[in-house]
Write a protein that holds these residues in place. Sequence first.
Motif, PDB file in Angstrom:
ATOM      1  N   HIS A 289      67.763 -15.381 -34.028  1.00 54.54           N
ATOM      2  CA  HIS A 289      67.674 -15.122 -32.597  1.00 54.54           C
ATOM      3  C   HIS A 289      66.306 -15.600 -32.095  1.00 54.54           C
ATOM      4  O   HIS A 289      65.270 -15.017 -32.431  1.00 54.54           O
ATOM      5  CB  HIS A 289      67.843 -13.627 -32.312  1.00 54.54           C
ATOM      6  N   ASP A 290      66.326 -16.664 -31.318  1.00 50.96           N
ATOM      7  CA  ASP A 290      65.072 -17.168 -30.767  1.00 50.96           C
ATOM      8  C   ASP A 290      65.062 -16.996 -29.250  1.00 50.96           C
ATOM      9  O   ASP A 290      65.917 -16.329 -28.671  1.00 50.96           O
ATOM     10  CB  ASP A 290      64.831 -18.625 -31.173  1.00 50.96           C
ATOM     11  N   ALA A 291      64.092 -17.633 -28.592  1.00 52.14           N
ATOM     12  CA  ALA A 291      63.934 -17.441 -27.154  1.00 52.14           C
ATOM     13  C   ALA A 291      65.103 -17.996 -26.354  1.00 52.14           C
ATOM     14  O   ALA A 291      65.413 -17.497 -25.263  1.00 52.14           O
ATOM     15  CB  ALA A 291      62.628 -18.101 -26.691  1.00 52.14           C
TER      16      ALA A 291
ATOM     17  N   TRP B  96      71.276 -19.028 -33.106  1.00 53.92           N
ATOM     18  CA  TRP B  96      71.857 -20.209 -33.724  1.00 53.92           C
ATOM     19  C   TRP B  96      72.026 -19.993 -35.220  1.00 53.92           C
ATOM     20  O   TRP B  96      71.233 -19.348 -35.878  1.00 53.92           O
ATOM     21  CB  TRP B  96      71.028 -21.462 -33.437  1.00 53.92           C
ATOM     22  N   CYS B  97      73.132 -20.514 -35.723  1.00 55.79           N
ATOM     23  CA  CYS B  97      73.516 -20.302 -37.124  1.00 55.79           C
ATOM     24  C   CYS B  97      72.737 -21.257 -38.030  1.00 55.79           C
ATOM     25  O   CYS B  97      72.696 -22.463 -37.792  1.00 55.79           O
ATOM     26  CB  CYS B  97      75.017 -20.537 -37.293  1.00 55.79           C
ATOM     27  N   PHE B  98      72.135 -20.707 -39.069  1.00 51.77           N
ATOM     28  CA  PHE B  98      71.394 -21.553 -40.007  1.00 51.77           C
ATOM     29  C   PHE B  98      71.902 -21.414 -41.440  1.00 51.77           C
ATOM     30  O   PHE B  98      71.469 -22.155 -42.321  1.00 51.77           O
ATOM     31  CB  PHE B  98      69.897 -21.222 -39.971  1.00 51.77           C
TER      32      PHE B  98
ATOM     33  N   ASP C  59      72.597 -14.113 -53.099  1.00 52.40           N
ATOM     34  CA  ASP C  59      71.203 -14.460 -53.351  1.00 52.40           C
ATOM     35  C   ASP C  59      70.797 -15.700 -52.559  1.00 52.40           C
ATOM     36  O   ASP C  59      69.685 -15.798 -52.040  1.00 52.40           O
ATOM     37  CB  ASP C  59      70.936 -14.657 -54.842  1.00 52.40           C
ATOM     38  N   ASP C  60      71.716 -16.670 -52.426  1.00 46.74           N
ATOM     39  CA  ASP C  60      71.411 -17.871 -51.664  1.00 46.74           C
ATOM     40  C   ASP C  60      71.234 -17.537 -50.190  1.00 46.74           C
ATOM     41  O   ASP C  60      70.292 -18.020 -49.534  1.00 46.74           O
ATOM     42  CB  ASP C  60      72.523 -18.899 -51.838  1.00 46.74           C
ATOM     43  N   LEU C  61      72.128 -16.720 -49.643  1.00 40.52           N
ATOM     44  CA  LEU C  61      72.017 -16.328 -48.243  1.00 40.52           C
ATOM     45  C   LEU C  61      70.714 -15.571 -48.009  1.00 40.52           C
ATOM     46  O   LEU C  61      70.007 -15.822 -47.028  1.00 40.52           O
ATOM     47  CB  LEU C  61      73.206 -15.467 -47.835  1.00 40.52           C
ATOM     48  N   ALA C  62      70.381 -14.644 -48.903  1.00 45.62           N
ATOM     49  CA  ALA C  62      69.164 -13.849 -48.736  1.00 45.62           C
ATOM     50  C   ALA C  62      67.920 -14.718 -48.790  1.00 45.62           C
ATOM     51  O   ALA C  62      66.963 -14.501 -48.042  1.00 45.62           O
ATOM     52  CB  ALA C  62      69.096 -12.777 -49.810  1.00 45.62           C
ATOM     53  N   SER C  63      67.905 -15.711 -49.673  1.00 48.88           N
ATOM     54  CA  SER C  63      66.724 -16.575 -49.765  1.00 48.88           C
ATOM     55  C   SER C  63      66.543 -17.381 -48.480  1.00 48.88           C
ATOM     56  O   SER C  63      65.423 -17.626 -48.033  1.00 48.88           O
ATOM     57  CB  SER C  63      66.829 -17.508 -50.972  1.00 48.88           C
TER      58      SER C  63
ATOM     59  N   ASP D 268      63.367 -17.286 -45.927  1.00 48.13           N
ATOM     60  CA  ASP D 268      62.660 -18.473 -45.451  1.00 48.13           C
ATOM     61  C   ASP D 268      62.501 -18.442 -43.936  1.00 48.13           C
ATOM     62  O   ASP D 268      61.432 -18.759 -43.403  1.00 48.13           O
ATOM     63  CB  ASP D 268      63.410 -19.742 -45.871  1.00 48.13           C
ATOM     64  N   ARG D 269      63.575 -18.065 -43.246  1.00 41.64           N
ATOM     65  CA  ARG D 269      63.522 -18.055 -41.783  1.00 41.64           C
ATOM     66  C   ARG D 269      62.637 -16.935 -41.255  1.00 41.64           C
ATOM     67  O   ARG D 269      62.077 -17.028 -40.166  1.00 41.64           O
ATOM     68  CB  ARG D 269      64.939 -17.915 -41.219  1.00 41.64           C
ATOM     69  N   LEU D 270      62.524 -15.857 -42.022  1.00 38.37           N
ATOM     70  CA  LEU D 270      61.653 -14.761 -41.613  1.00 38.37           C
ATOM     71  C   LEU D 270      60.189 -15.034 -41.977  1.00 38.37           C
ATOM     72  O   LEU D 270      59.298 -14.279 -41.597  1.00 38.37           O
ATOM     73  CB  LEU D 270      62.094 -13.449 -42.280  1.00 38.37           C
ATOM     74  N   HIS D 271      59.947 -16.101 -42.735  1.00 37.69           N
ATOM     75  CA  HIS D 271      58.601 -16.453 -43.180  1.00 37.69           C
ATOM     76  C   HIS D 271      57.951 -15.275 -43.916  1.00 37.69           C
ATOM     77  O   HIS D 271      56.781 -14.948 -43.696  1.00 37.69           O
ATOM     78  CB  HIS D 271      57.729 -16.882 -41.992  1.00 37.69           C
ATOM     79  N   HIS D 272      58.748 -14.661 -44.787  1.00 38.22           N
ATOM     80  CA  HIS D 272      58.267 -13.494 -45.516  1.00 38.22           C
ATOM     81  C   HIS D 272      58.111 -13.877 -46.987  1.00 38.22           C
ATOM     82  O   HIS D 272      59.070 -13.861 -47.751  1.00 38.22           O
ATOM     83  CB  HIS D 272      59.264 -12.342 -45.372  1.00 38.22           C
TER      84      HIS D 272
END
Length: 243
Positions: free
Chosen positions: A59-61, A65-67, A86-90, A94-98
């Motif tokens: 969810h961006d500004a 969008w589906c990634f 595990d693939d979905l979580a990784s 990445d998208r959360l930059h955590h």
Amino acid sequence: MMLHDLTLALADMACRTGISWNTDPTPTFRDGDTEIGVVLERDQPNDHNSHLDAQAYLHDADRPWCFARFNLTEPGDIPSNVTGTDDLASRIADRLHHPQFPKAGTYGPTPGRMSDWYHGIERRFADMSEENLRTRAIEPDEEAYHICTGVYVTAEQFSSLLPSPMLANRFVMMSFGHNADQASLHWNDWDYWSDEAAETAVADGDEDGCYWTGCMWDEDDYPDRLDGTVAEETAEASAKTKG
């Protein structure tokens, strides 16, 4: 049900890192101002061959969008885990930059959820065993699955709860104890929960684990009501039917 199972698997990873998340109305993960939601979508609702997909939306500004997407319809390990989680979580990490979020292949179910899986099946087997004893479905010395002390189920009952070799071997091996870290990393690894590994666990284990053997119940274990009360009830029911 599949979304619920997926949520549990993702929650295992979130709890390891402290990423906030909730499930209302769908699994949603937040880190700072970044939010990601996971939803289910079926490509052809009226088609018996349609696929059920889990899709992660950032969810961006501008708009969500589906990634990331993966298929939940393919055979997996339901309800204890979902293949590909595990693939979905990784990708979510990445998208959360955590950076502390475990990457694909470096995590699995938490010890608590692994224990819940095992003891949940054990309790259901115990209920089956109690009914087997009440109805004398298994005779003394008859071969059956020994689940734990005094608990016996038939081969059909065993396979009804553990329909694949991997699930059956996992339960057998966990009944004799297990390395939680290794079990977590290999939760859906057919090679790890192999027939050979299960046979070794039984051979090296003790009498309190799960294995195929002769039933140790004796005549004193069966309820007295089977000798008289059930027979009387059956006779009365038969008489009413004939009347």
